[in-house]
Design a protein around this motif. Structure first.
Motif, PDB file in Angstrom:
ATOM      1  N   ILE A 143       0.881  -1.050  -0.119  1.00 61.93           N
ATOM      2  CA  ILE A 143      -0.002   0.010  -0.015  1.00 61.93           C
ATOM      3  C   ILE A 143       0.873   1.190   0.181  1.00 61.93           C
ATOM      4  O   ILE A 143       0.605   2.029  -0.615  1.00 61.93           O
ATOM      5  CB  ILE A 143      -0.773  -0.049   1.041  1.00 61.93           C
ATOM      6  CG1 ILE A 143      -1.939  -1.144   1.146  1.00 61.93           C
ATOM      7  CG2 ILE A 143      -1.808   1.403   1.241  1.00 61.93           C
ATOM      8  CD1 ILE A 143      -2.906  -1.403   2.329  1.00 61.93           C
ATOM      9  N   LYS A 144       2.122   1.240   0.921  1.00 58.34           N
ATOM     10  CA  LYS A 144       2.786   2.492   0.996  1.00 58.34           C
ATOM     11  C   LYS A 144       3.466   2.547  -0.406  1.00 58.34           C
ATOM     12  O   LYS A 144       3.471   3.605  -0.973  1.00 58.34           O
ATOM     13  CB  LYS A 144       3.825   2.204   2.100  1.00 58.34           C
ATOM     14  CG  LYS A 144       3.248   2.298   3.545  1.00 58.34           C
ATOM     15  CD  LYS A 144       4.302   2.032   4.586  1.00 58.34           C
ATOM     16  CE  LYS A 144       3.479   2.110   5.789  1.00 58.34           C
ATOM     17  NZ  LYS A 144       4.402   1.570   6.955  1.00 58.34           N
ATOM     18  N   LYS A 145       4.001   1.624  -0.862  1.00 60.44           N
ATOM     19  CA  LYS A 145       4.734   1.468  -2.113  1.00 60.44           C
ATOM     20  C   LYS A 145       4.000   2.268  -3.455  1.00 60.44           C
ATOM     21  O   LYS A 145       4.208   2.818  -4.291  1.00 60.44           O
ATOM     22  CB  LYS A 145       5.185   0.390  -2.611  1.00 60.44           C
ATOM     23  CG  LYS A 145       6.099   0.215  -3.800  1.00 60.44           C
ATOM     24  CD  LYS A 145       6.834  -0.920  -4.141  1.00 60.44           C
ATOM     25  CE  LYS A 145       7.755  -1.127  -5.466  1.00 60.44           C
ATOM     26  NZ  LYS A 145       7.992  -2.496  -5.668  1.00 60.44           N
ATOM     27  N   ALA A 146       2.499   1.698  -3.505  1.00 58.52           N
ATOM     28  CA  ALA A 146       1.799   2.298  -4.331  1.00 58.52           C
ATOM     29  C   ALA A 146       1.323   3.481  -4.208  1.00 58.52           C
ATOM     30  O   ALA A 146       1.476   4.373  -5.263  1.00 58.52           O
ATOM     31  CB  ALA A 146       0.461   1.299  -4.523  1.00 58.52           C
ATOM     32  N   TYR A 147       1.252   4.017  -3.048  1.00 63.82           N
ATOM     33  CA  TYR A 147       1.208   5.457  -2.531  1.00 63.82           C
ATOM     34  C   TYR A 147       2.144   6.588  -3.197  1.00 63.82           C
ATOM     35  O   TYR A 147       1.847   7.520  -3.699  1.00 63.82           O
ATOM     36  CB  TYR A 147       0.789   5.681  -1.128  1.00 63.82           C
ATOM     37  CG  TYR A 147       0.550   7.256  -0.744  1.00 63.82           C
ATOM     38  CD1 TYR A 147      -0.470   7.780  -1.278  1.00 63.82           C
ATOM     39  CD2 TYR A 147       1.506   7.530   0.205  1.00 63.82           C
ATOM     40  CE1 TYR A 147      -0.578   9.178  -0.873  1.00 63.82           C
ATOM     41  CE2 TYR A 147       1.462   8.831   0.485  1.00 63.82           C
ATOM     42  CZ  TYR A 147       0.441   9.689   0.082  1.00 63.82           C
ATOM     43  OH  TYR A 147       0.508  10.964   0.362  1.00 63.82           O
ATOM     44  N   ARG A 148       3.172   5.977  -2.643  1.00 64.73           N
ATOM     45  CA  ARG A 148       4.458   6.862  -2.959  1.00 64.73           C
ATOM     46  C   ARG A 148       4.767   6.981  -4.539  1.00 64.73           C
ATOM     47  O   ARG A 148       4.809   8.092  -5.052  1.00 64.73           O
ATOM     48  CB  ARG A 148       5.839   6.184  -2.578  1.00 64.73           C
ATOM     49  CG  ARG A 148       6.028   6.070  -0.986  1.00 64.73           C
ATOM     50  CD  ARG A 148       7.151   6.061  -0.436  1.00 64.73           C
ATOM     51  NE  ARG A 148       7.763   4.762  -1.104  1.00 64.73           N
ATOM     52  CZ  ARG A 148       7.876   3.574  -0.455  1.00 64.73           C
ATOM     53  NH1 ARG A 148       6.937   3.381   0.701  1.00 64.73           N
ATOM     54  NH2 ARG A 148       8.241   2.424  -1.137  1.00 64.73           N
ATOM     55  N   LYS A 149       4.337   5.934  -5.375  1.00 63.96           N
ATOM     56  CA  LYS A 149       4.598   6.007  -6.908  1.00 63.96           C
ATOM     57  C   LYS A 149       3.343   7.078  -7.411  1.00 63.96           C
ATOM     58  O   LYS A 149       3.814   7.917  -8.299  1.00 63.96           O
ATOM     59  CB  LYS A 149       4.341   4.672  -7.287  1.00 63.96           C
ATOM     60  CG  LYS A 149       4.438   4.513  -8.917  1.00 63.96           C
ATOM     61  CD  LYS A 149       4.351   3.161  -9.244  1.00 63.96           C
ATOM     62  CE  LYS A 149       4.528   3.268 -10.685  1.00 63.96           C
ATOM     63  NZ  LYS A 149       4.248   1.908 -11.499  1.00 63.96           N
ATOM     64  N   LEU A 150       2.159   6.575  -6.977  1.00 63.69           N
ATOM     65  CA  LEU A 150       1.133   7.487  -7.306  1.00 63.69           C
ATOM     66  C   LEU A 150       1.236   9.077  -6.996  1.00 63.69           C
ATOM     67  O   LEU A 150       0.884   9.757  -7.792  1.00 63.69           O
ATOM     68  CB  LEU A 150      -0.305   6.948  -7.454  1.00 63.69           C
ATOM     69  CG  LEU A 150      -0.300   5.612  -8.136  1.00 63.69           C
ATOM     70  CD1 LEU A 150      -1.664   4.811  -7.296  1.00 63.69           C
ATOM     71  CD2 LEU A 150      -0.374   5.676  -9.351  1.00 63.69           C
ATOM     72  N   SER A 151       1.522   9.168  -5.725  1.00 69.97           N
ATOM     73  CA  SER A 151       1.425  10.643  -5.227  1.00 69.97           C
ATOM     74  C   SER A 151       2.586  11.253  -5.954  1.00 69.97           C
ATOM     75  O   SER A 151       2.247  12.582  -6.059  1.00 69.97           O
ATOM     76  CB  SER A 151       1.892  10.583  -3.881  1.00 69.97           C
ATOM     77  OG  SER A 151       3.008  10.021  -3.379  1.00 69.97           O
ATOM     78  N   ILE A 152       3.666  10.796  -6.258  1.00 64.06           N
ATOM     79  CA  ILE A 152       4.774  11.533  -7.076  1.00 64.06           C
ATOM     80  C   ILE A 152       4.127  11.606  -8.594  1.00 64.06           C
ATOM     81  O   ILE A 152       4.418  12.993  -9.234  1.00 64.06           O
ATOM     82  CB  ILE A 152       5.965  10.875  -7.037  1.00 64.06           C
ATOM     83  CG1 ILE A 152       6.582  10.783  -5.679  1.00 64.06           C
ATOM     84  CG2 ILE A 152       6.976  11.485  -7.953  1.00 64.06           C
ATOM     85  CD1 ILE A 152       7.869   9.837  -5.494  1.00 64.06           C
ATOM     86  N   GLN A 153       3.530  10.739  -8.947  1.00 62.96           N
ATOM     87  CA  GLN A 153       3.215  10.703 -10.383  1.00 62.96           C
ATOM     88  C   GLN A 153       2.156  12.016 -10.707  1.00 62.96           C
ATOM     89  O   GLN A 153       2.141  12.659 -11.795  1.00 62.96           O
ATOM     90  CB  GLN A 153       2.490   9.547 -11.011  1.00 62.96           C
ATOM     91  CG  GLN A 153       2.170   9.296 -12.256  1.00 62.96           C
ATOM     92  CD  GLN A 153       1.561   7.816 -12.793  1.00 62.96           C
ATOM     93  OE1 GLN A 153       1.702   7.099 -11.895  1.00 62.96           O
ATOM     94  NE2 GLN A 153       0.728   8.041 -13.715  1.00 62.96           N
ATOM     95  N   TYR A 154       1.031  12.134  -9.680  1.00 63.24           N
ATOM     96  CA  TYR A 154       0.001  13.051  -9.961  1.00 63.24           C
ATOM     97  C   TYR A 154       0.176  14.338  -8.868  1.00 63.24           C
ATOM     98  O   TYR A 154      -0.893  15.006  -9.126  1.00 63.24           O
ATOM     99  CB  TYR A 154      -1.400  12.211  -9.543  1.00 63.24           C
ATOM    100  CG  TYR A 154      -1.519  11.211 -10.531  1.00 63.24           C
ATOM    101  CD1 TYR A 154      -2.194  11.566 -11.688  1.00 63.24           C
ATOM    102  CD2 TYR A 154      -1.574   9.861 -10.241  1.00 63.24           C
ATOM    103  CE1 TYR A 154      -2.178  10.383 -12.584  1.00 63.24           C
ATOM    104  CE2 TYR A 154      -1.946   8.822 -10.966  1.00 63.24           C
ATOM    105  CZ  TYR A 154      -2.299   9.295 -12.264  1.00 63.24           C
ATOM    106  OH  TYR A 154      -2.583   8.089 -13.148  1.00 63.24           O
ATOM    107  N   HIS A 155       1.181  14.359  -8.335  1.00 63.11           N
ATOM    108  CA  HIS A 155       1.501  15.666  -7.421  1.00 63.11           C
ATOM    109  C   HIS A 155       1.127  16.924  -8.224  1.00 63.11           C
ATOM    110  O   HIS A 155       1.838  17.062  -9.599  1.00 63.11           O
ATOM    111  CB  HIS A 155       2.733  15.667  -7.051  1.00 63.11           C
ATOM    112  CG  HIS A 155       3.002  16.723  -5.763  1.00 63.11           C
ATOM    113  ND1 HIS A 155       3.109  18.169  -5.894  1.00 63.11           N
ATOM    114  CD2 HIS A 155       2.788  16.431  -4.436  1.00 63.11           C
ATOM    115  CE1 HIS A 155       3.015  18.618  -4.570  1.00 63.11           C
ATOM    116  NE2 HIS A 155       3.243  17.655  -3.914  1.00 63.11           N
TER     117      HIS A 155
END
Length: 368
Positions: free
Chosen positions: A44-56
């Motif tokens: 969950i944390k790994k997916a969040y880190r990836k997507l939060s950077i992608q859509y920031h």
């Protein structure tokens, strides 16, 4: 009659079950993060880190990126919280709403248990939801940032090592009637024939109510906890200030019978070579020669992000005179514009003058 009352209760209860059956334990939040319903906390944390950077929003200017970023943040907020995730898995978004209406998600328990109780049914949900669970201490750490980082904003990737519970810790506990909670043991003392007293004493072997740790358990050869490296993504927003806190809930050390405390970073702003900060405004001192103070000048300033601008002065300047440059301060914390820059002109007088220079100055400036 009693029979009619029971029949009505059963009818209402049946209707409630029908409504409950329609509550979709939706996996929308799982789809938002692109993970399965069986995903671990690390996934969950790994997916969040990836997507939060992608859509920031600061990194992605595409239409809909901000909305997507908010969806990702909401999904992580729910799925990273063990209690909220369990509620979501069982009752969907409606269950979360019920839980938040009862107090923002704290205290545990079944969001629909009060409805069951209204019909006279007991035993549903957590009967101890009003009892606050023990929590390990919060950990506070300084986050030292430059003025440039606070001006531009930045996403930081950090690693934090904490103590987590042994994966097989449940195999290392045994029943103990004397244990009344984590670290709490009840001891019975006889005061006199027929009179006894129960007192609570500290006993770290007690891991919970009715549970005690088994010494030298092979399932956990390193003890109750083990070190774990956790990856963290810190989003430093533009304009953040010294003293602001960034909290990661439940990331402190774990302990059996406790919820993990929070990891809290508090911002420490480092001094800058030229600029000083006060809220949204910046201040700087600039030395100028006496001739510039008298006849005017143009001064070029290089800002924190590298952009340059000129300050033009056409009138005489007094020593320590302050000039405001609008909109060249720090980004406002609200995200609405910038503060101002205040420049203090420090006039450098010459150490000595020749007699000829004195005569010329006197001739020019002397008022008849």
């Amino acid at each position: 009659s009693i029979a009619n009352t029971k029949m009505n209760s059963l009818l209402w209860f049946s209707a409630f079950l029908a409504i409950l059956g329609q509550v979709v334990c939706a996996d929308d939040l799982y789809k938002v993060l692109g993970i399965s319903r069986k995903a671990t906390d690390k996934e969950i944390k790994k997916a969040y880190r990836k997507l939060s950077i992608q859509y920031h929003p600061d990194k992605n200017k595409d239409p809909g990126a901000t909305e997507k970023f908010q969806e990702v943040a909401r999904a992580y907020e729910v799925l990273s919280d063990e209690e909220k995730r369990e509620t979501y898995d069982r009752y969907g978004e409606e269950g979360l709403k019920q839980q938040e209406q009862r107090g923002g998600g704290g205290g545990g328990g079944d969001p629909f248990s009060s409805i069951f109780e209204q019909f006279g049914f007991r035993g549903f949900g957590n009967q101890q939801r009003n009892q606050q669970e023990r929590k390990t201490p919060d950990v506070e750490m300084p986050l030292r940032l430059t003025l440039k980082q606070l001006y531009l904003g930045e996403i930081l990737e950090l690693e934090y090592v904490r103590e987590t519970m042994c994966m097989n810790w449940k195999e290392c506990t045994k029943k103990s009637q004397d244990c009344q909670g984590p670290g709490i043991k009840v001891r019975t003392q006889q005061l006199a024939p027929g009179f006894v007293q129960q007192v609570q004493v500290r006993d770290d072997k007690c891991t919970g109510r009715g549970q005690m740790w088994r010494k030298d358990c092979k399932a956990c050869p390193n003890g109750r906890t083990q070190p774990e490296k956790t990856s963290l993504t810190i989003d430093v927003n533009k304009g953040m200030r010294s003293g602001e806190r960034i909290t990661f809930e439940g990331v402190a050390d774990e302990k059996i019978g406790h919820t993990a405390g929070d990891l809290v970073f508090f911002i420490q702003e480092q001094n800058h070579e030229f600029f000083k900060r006060d809220g949204d405004n910046l201040f700087m001192n600039v030395e100028i020669p006496l001739v510039d103070a008298l006849v005017g000048f143009t001064h070029k300033v290089t800002h924190l992000d590298g952009h340059e601008f000129e300050i033009k002065v056409t009138e005489p300047v007094e020593c320590d005179e302050i000039q405001k440059v609008k909109g060249e301060g720090m980004p406002r914390r609200s995200g609405n514009g910038f503060g101002d820059l205040f420049v203090t002109w420090i006039v450098n007088f010459p150490d000595e003058l020749t007699q000829e220079q004195k005569d010329q100055i006197d001739k020019i400036l002397r008022v008849p």
